[in-house]
Scaffold this motif. Structure first.
Motif, PDB file in Angstrom:
ATOM      1  N   PHE A  17       6.763   5.081  -5.601  1.00  0.00           N
ATOM      2  CA  PHE A  17       6.195   5.884  -6.686  1.00  0.00           C
ATOM      3  C   PHE A  17       4.824   5.357  -7.096  1.00  0.00           C
ATOM      4  O   PHE A  17       3.865   6.110  -7.220  1.00  0.00           O
ATOM      5  CB  PHE A  17       7.153   5.853  -7.888  1.00  0.00           C
ATOM      6  N   TYR A  18       4.700   4.043  -7.260  1.00  0.00           N
ATOM      7  CA  TYR A  18       3.433   3.456  -7.680  1.00  0.00           C
ATOM      8  C   TYR A  18       2.380   3.561  -6.585  1.00  0.00           C
ATOM      9  O   TYR A  18       1.219   3.847  -6.851  1.00  0.00           O
ATOM     10  CB  TYR A  18       3.629   1.988  -8.076  1.00  0.00           C
ATOM     11  N   SER A  19       2.766   3.342  -5.323  1.00  0.00           N
ATOM     12  CA  SER A  19       1.795   3.437  -4.223  1.00  0.00           C
ATOM     13  C   SER A  19       1.301   4.876  -4.086  1.00  0.00           C
ATOM     14  O   SER A  19       0.131   5.110  -3.850  1.00  0.00           O
ATOM     15  CB  SER A  19       2.413   2.951  -2.917  1.00  0.00           C
ATOM     16  N   HIS A  20       2.196   5.843  -4.280  1.00  0.00           N
ATOM     17  CA  HIS A  20       1.792   7.253  -4.218  1.00  0.00           C
ATOM     18  C   HIS A  20       0.830   7.570  -5.363  1.00  0.00           C
ATOM     19  O   HIS A  20      -0.172   8.224  -5.166  1.00  0.00           O
ATOM     20  CB  HIS A  20       3.024   8.157  -4.308  1.00  0.00           C
ATOM     21  N   GLY A  21       1.134   7.078  -6.549  1.00  0.00           N
ATOM     22  CA  GLY A  21       0.280   7.318  -7.711  1.00  0.00           C
ATOM     23  C   GLY A  21      -1.100   6.722  -7.527  1.00  0.00           C
ATOM     24  O   GLY A  21      -2.107   7.354  -7.843  1.00  0.00           O
ATOM     25  N   SER A  22      -1.179   5.507  -6.991  1.00  0.00           N
ATOM     26  CA  SER A  22      -2.480   4.873  -6.790  1.00  0.00           C
ATOM     27  C   SER A  22      -3.261   5.588  -5.699  1.00  0.00           C
ATOM     28  O   SER A  22      -4.482   5.708  -5.775  1.00  0.00           O
ATOM     29  CB  SER A  22      -2.310   3.391  -6.430  1.00  0.00           C
ATOM     30  N   THR A  23      -2.579   6.123  -4.682  1.00  0.00           N
ATOM     31  CA  THR A  23      -3.258   6.873  -3.620  1.00  0.00           C
ATOM     32  C   THR A  23      -3.883   8.138  -4.193  1.00  0.00           C
ATOM     33  O   THR A  23      -5.026   8.467  -3.899  1.00  0.00           O
ATOM     34  CB  THR A  23      -2.255   7.241  -2.501  1.00  0.00           C
ATOM     35  N   VAL A  24      -3.130   8.855  -5.029  1.00  0.00           N
ATOM     36  CA  VAL A  24      -3.643  10.082  -5.644  1.00  0.00           C
ATOM     37  C   VAL A  24      -4.832   9.756  -6.537  1.00  0.00           C
ATOM     38  O   VAL A  24      -5.850  10.444  -6.509  1.00  0.00           O
ATOM     39  CB  VAL A  24      -2.525  10.776  -6.455  1.00  0.00           C
ATOM     40  N   THR A  25      -4.737   8.686  -7.331  1.00  0.00           N
ATOM     41  CA  THR A  25      -5.822   8.306  -8.240  1.00  0.00           C
ATOM     42  C   THR A  25      -7.072   7.938  -7.473  1.00  0.00           C
ATOM     43  O   THR A  25      -8.167   8.401  -7.791  1.00  0.00           O
ATOM     44  CB  THR A  25      -5.389   7.121  -9.125  1.00  0.00           C
ATOM     45  N   SER A  26      -6.953   7.121  -6.418  1.00  0.00           N
ATOM     46  CA  SER A  26      -8.119   6.726  -5.632  1.00  0.00           C
ATOM     47  C   SER A  26      -8.711   7.936  -4.916  1.00  0.00           C
ATOM     48  O   SER A  26      -9.921   8.053  -4.780  1.00  0.00           O
ATOM     49  CB  SER A  26      -7.742   5.640  -4.619  1.00  0.00           C
ATOM     50  N   GLY A  27      -7.874   8.874  -4.484  1.00  0.00           N
ATOM     51  CA  GLY A  27      -8.367  10.094  -3.843  1.00  0.00           C
ATOM     52  C   GLY A  27      -9.210  10.913  -4.804  1.00  0.00           C
ATOM     53  O   GLY A  27     -10.264  11.430  -4.445  1.00  0.00           O
ATOM     54  N   ARG A  28      -8.777  11.014  -6.060  1.00  0.00           N
ATOM     55  CA  ARG A  28      -9.551  11.743  -7.071  1.00  0.00           C
ATOM     56  C   ARG A  28     -10.872  11.029  -7.337  1.00  0.00           C
ATOM     57  O   ARG A  28     -11.918  11.684  -7.463  1.00  0.00           O
ATOM     58  CB  ARG A  28      -8.750  11.807  -8.378  1.00  0.00           C
ATOM     59  N   LEU A  29     -10.849   9.701  -7.438  1.00  0.00           N
ATOM     60  CA  LEU A  29     -12.074   8.946  -7.693  1.00  0.00           C
ATOM     61  C   LEU A  29     -13.064   9.129  -6.559  1.00  0.00           C
ATOM     62  O   LEU A  29     -14.261   9.313  -6.792  1.00  0.00           O
ATOM     63  CB  LEU A  29     -11.741   7.458  -7.859  1.00  0.00           C
ATOM     64  N   ILE A  30     -12.580   9.086  -5.315  1.00  0.00           N
ATOM     65  CA  ILE A  30     -13.469   9.256  -4.154  1.00  0.00           C
ATOM     66  C   ILE A  30     -14.081  10.658  -4.178  1.00  0.00           C
ATOM     67  O   ILE A  30     -15.272  10.829  -3.968  1.00  0.00           O
ATOM     68  CB  ILE A  30     -12.674   9.017  -2.852  1.00  0.00           C
ATOM     69  N   ARG A  31     -13.268  11.669  -4.451  1.00  0.00           N
ATOM     70  CA  ARG A  31     -13.773  13.044  -4.493  1.00  0.00           C
ATOM     71  C   ARG A  31     -14.814  13.196  -5.607  1.00  0.00           C
ATOM     72  O   ARG A  31     -15.838  13.837  -5.421  1.00  0.00           O
ATOM     73  CB  ARG A  31     -12.606  14.015  -4.735  1.00  0.00           C
ATOM     74  N   PHE A  32     -14.547  12.617  -6.763  1.00  0.00           N
ATOM     75  CA  PHE A  32     -15.492  12.676  -7.887  1.00  0.00           C
ATOM     76  C   PHE A  32     -16.785  11.970  -7.517  1.00  0.00           C
ATOM     77  O   PHE A  32     -17.873  12.451  -7.789  1.00  0.00           O
ATOM     78  CB  PHE A  32     -14.849  12.013  -9.122  1.00  0.00           C
ATOM     79  N   HIS A  33     -16.681  10.824  -6.855  1.00  0.00           N
ATOM     80  CA  HIS A  33     -17.865  10.054  -6.454  1.00  0.00           C
ATOM     81  C   HIS A  33     -18.701  10.846  -5.455  1.00  0.00           C
ATOM     82  O   HIS A  33     -19.916  10.911  -5.570  1.00  0.00           O
ATOM     83  CB  HIS A  33     -17.418   8.725  -5.833  1.00  0.00           C
TER      84      HIS A  33
END
Length: 43
Positions: A17-33
């Motif tokens: 659950f935590y690894s999936h959550g961190s993957t989604v968060t980093s994906g959003r940050l990369i897209r925003f960047h």
């Protein structure tokens, strides 16, 4: 099912659950960047 087995299952669920959550968060940050850097280069 013993208590030890149940604890193992719970901890593995929490880890996935935590690894999936961190993957989604980093994906959003990369897209925003990428989006913000594209706006800067278009100017």
């Amino acid at each position: 099912m013993s208590v030890e087995e149940r604890v193992k299952v719970d901890s593995s669920d929490a880890h996935s659950f935590y690894s999936h959550g961190s993957t989604v968060t980093s994906g959003r940050l990369i897209r925003f960047h990428i989006g913000s850097s594209l706006k800067i280069t278009h100017h």
